[in-house]
Design a protein around this motif. Sequence first.
Motif, short mmCIF file in Angstrom:
data_model
loop_
_atom_site.label_atom_id
_atom_site.label_comp_id
_atom_site.label_asym_id
_atom_site.label_seq_id
_atom_site.Cartn_x
_atom_site.Cartn_y
_atom_site.Cartn_z
N GLY A 146 0.83 -1.20 0.00
CA GLY A 146 0.00 0.00 0.00
C GLY A 146 0.86 1.25 0.00
N ASP A 147 0.64 2.10 0.99
CA ASP A 147 1.43 3.34 1.07
C ASP A 147 2.53 3.25 2.11
N LYS A 148 2.90 2.01 2.47
CA LYS A 148 3.94 1.79 3.48
C LYS A 148 5.05 0.91 2.92
N LEU A 149 6.23 1.08 3.52
CA LEU A 149 7.34 0.17 3.28
C LEU A 149 7.49 -0.66 4.55
N ILE A 150 7.37 -1.98 4.40
CA ILE A 150 7.44 -2.88 5.56
C ILE A 150 8.85 -3.45 5.65
N LEU A 151 9.54 -3.10 6.73
CA LEU A 151 10.93 -3.50 6.93
C LEU A 151 11.03 -4.70 7.85
N ASN A 152 11.91 -5.66 7.47
CA ASN A 152 12.23 -6.79 8.33
C ASN A 152 13.73 -7.06 8.25
N GLY A 153 14.33 -7.31 9.40
CA GLY A 153 15.75 -7.62 9.41
C GLY A 153 16.43 -7.13 10.68
N ASP A 223 7.19 7.93 1.66
CA ASP A 223 7.85 9.22 1.51
C ASP A 223 9.18 9.29 2.26
N ASN A 224 9.46 8.29 3.13
CA ASN A 224 10.70 8.26 3.88
C ASN A 224 11.83 7.53 3.15
N ILE A 225 11.55 7.06 1.94
CA ILE A 225 12.63 6.45 1.15
C ILE A 225 13.55 7.57 0.68
N VAL A 226 14.81 7.48 1.11
CA VAL A 226 15.80 8.51 0.77
C VAL A 226 16.44 8.20 -0.58
N VAL A 227 16.84 6.96 -0.76
CA VAL A 227 17.44 6.50 -2.02
C VAL A 227 16.76 5.20 -2.42
N PRO A 228 16.15 5.11 -3.58
CA PRO A 228 15.47 3.88 -3.99
C PRO A 228 16.45 2.78 -4.37
N ALA A 229 15.93 1.60 -4.65
CA ALA A 229 16.77 0.48 -5.10
C ALA A 229 17.61 0.92 -6.29
N GLY A 230 18.85 0.46 -6.29
CA GLY A 230 19.77 0.84 -7.36
C GLY A 230 20.59 2.07 -7.05
#
Length: 386
Positions: A146-153, A223-230
């Motif tokens: 959805g509108d979230k990034l779910i982090l695990n690790g 919106d808290n993603i500073v640098v996307p994949a790559g």
Amino acid sequence: MDFRLSPDQRALQVAARTFAQAELPAIAAELERDNKPPSHALVHRFAEMGFLGINVPAELGGLGLGNIEALVVLEEFAKISSAVAFPVFESSVGPVRAIEHFAPPALRDRVVPLVCRGEMIIAVSMSEPEAGSALTDLKTKGTVVGDKLILNGTKRWCSGGGHSDAYLVYCRLSDEPGAKAIGAVLVEKDTPGLTFGPNESLMGFRGIPSADLYFDDCAVPLDNIVVPAGGFRKLMEAFDLERCGNATMALGQASGALDDIKAYVVDRKQFGKPIAEFQAVQLKLAEMQMKVDAARLLIWRAASNAEDGLPSVLESSIGKCFSNTIAREVTGDALQLMGAYGYSKDFPMERRLRDSWGWGIAGGAIDIQKTNIAGAMLGRRFDQRR
């Protein structure tokens, strides 16, 4: 080519030195004793004095000065201790600069001024149990739901873990192999799903508590993603400036030790005269001075030659590698010259020695810097897996 500081730079250096020497030694001793970070009140004081975000643009709340100015101030604070210098480090050469350069404007404009005002401390979270020097082996994963990034690790060896207000977390943001999946996201301390391990008991770096970070379905706004994949290369470009900061923190241990030992050898008497009168002491002092001066010039070269505010991997790695190495040597020689006084916790020399070893591990170990240097010299990157 002028190796002298300008009058304005010199005035800034004197202001930082006067403040640090007058107000911070007792605080440094307290942070060392209790292994607690600088208080928010002290960080606010730094901001009021103009010592945070020195090289951050004025429109984002900084002073709008250059990297040299930031490193000049950082060294004066680091001479007192790594712990009292750490907020200056984080605000001028730490993860906030990656946010300034690469984050979406809305996130950048919200976060960076808070750091410069002393209202937010941001730590970087890179290493993992199986990803230190081999950083591209990291496993912490962010999945869009959805509108979230779910982090695990799990993240390890985070200086600032548990007490910083937010974390720039390197993580995998796609299923691509290696570096192609890696980006970074800002995770604020009170985000549900983020917990912390206990403070590590380290040889040095007391007053800069380190702890593991655990992400268990931690939901972060997209919106808290500073640098996307790559964007791993972008993150490493920003980290080149952090290398200069790490090098300056190490340099501060060495130059602080040199300041102290110059006063000590004039005052300390053995066999009826100051030990500065002995040729063996004179030779050691000269060697220490040469190492400190050379380290400072290498760091300043990297900062001065930086394009768009970010130094090259070659020059920043040379500065870090050399400064990390000589800091261990200079603090060790100073401790030896002081004898039992240097070995006593009643004096700061043994702390400087312990912290010097830490700076040569943190932010990329000394030998990793050498592989960076060789790769930059030859215009290639070496695959350590083959």
